[in-house]
Design an enzyme around this catalytic site. Structure first.
Site: not given
Ligand code: GRF
Length: 200
Positions: A20, A93, A118
């Protein structure tokens, strides 16, 4: 803090892979008034740090070595230094405290300026492993939620939700990929929507 001349300055907080974060960085490169100023992680091993550096984005590794207040104050100092206008959580996290939320919104006349993406239709499946848990429950559909961040675990005010159907024969890995594509779409749409409100 007022809006920085020339752009909206974005900070991305991430603890892991960073897909992301990368989608946001790529998208911001095409925008005139929106800039990803920094990526911040609390995890030394987070792949997002190297990926952001490869895109010439400044990174910060701020590990929680003592208490939460100290950790968050360190982060707030960085945000103030860079005059950050918006925070995008992207797989960060950690929950943010009421103190952190209050301090950051106070920099923006009390406005909510922290968002999260999310992979579920909140309030269903908050927290970690949402995609796998929904898959295990054999739900016929789930989805992605973009929301403002409050103190709770994925409980802030919802901005946008999109549904994702699960095809019977689909495995977890291909379903997960669909979630991530949808996340990137929704998150970059929101980033683009800021362009108009960011001063030139
Ligand atoms: C994604 O699924 C987001 O929605 C969640 O954590 C994950 C992170 O994935 N909050 P990335 O590190 O962006 O690949």
């Amino acid at each position: 803090m007022t809006l920085s001349p020339g752009s909206c300055r974005i900070a991305i907080f991430a603890s892991g892979n960073g897909s992301n974060a990368m989608a946001l960085i790529q998208s911001a490169k095409k925008l005139k008034n929106v800039k990803v100023e920094l990526v911040l992680s609390d995890k030394k091993s987070a792949a997002v740090l190297g990926k952001a550096q490869a895109e010439n984005v400044k990174t910060y590794l701020i590990e929680k070595t003592t208490d939460r207040a100290h950790h968050e104050n360190e982060i707030l100092n960085i945000l103030r230094e860079h005059q950050i206008d918006w925070i995008f959580l992207a797989g960060y996290m950690r929950l943010l405290s009421a103190h952190f939320l209050k301090e950051f919104s106070a920099l923006h006349q009390g406005q909510a300026r922290i968002v999260n993406i999310h992979p579920s239709l909140l309030p269903a499946y908050p927290g970690a492993d949402s995609i796998a848990r929904a898959f295990q429950d054999q739900v016929s559909e789930s989805g992605v939620t973009l929301h403002y961040v409050d103190e709770g675990m994925d409980t802030g005010k919802i901005i946008r939700q999109e549904r994702l159907r699960r095809v019977e024969a689909q495995d977890l890995s291909s379903w997960s990929q669909q979630f991530h594509q949808l996340e990137h779409q929704i998150y970059t749409d929101f980033l683009k929507s800021l362009e108009a409100s960011c001063k030139e």
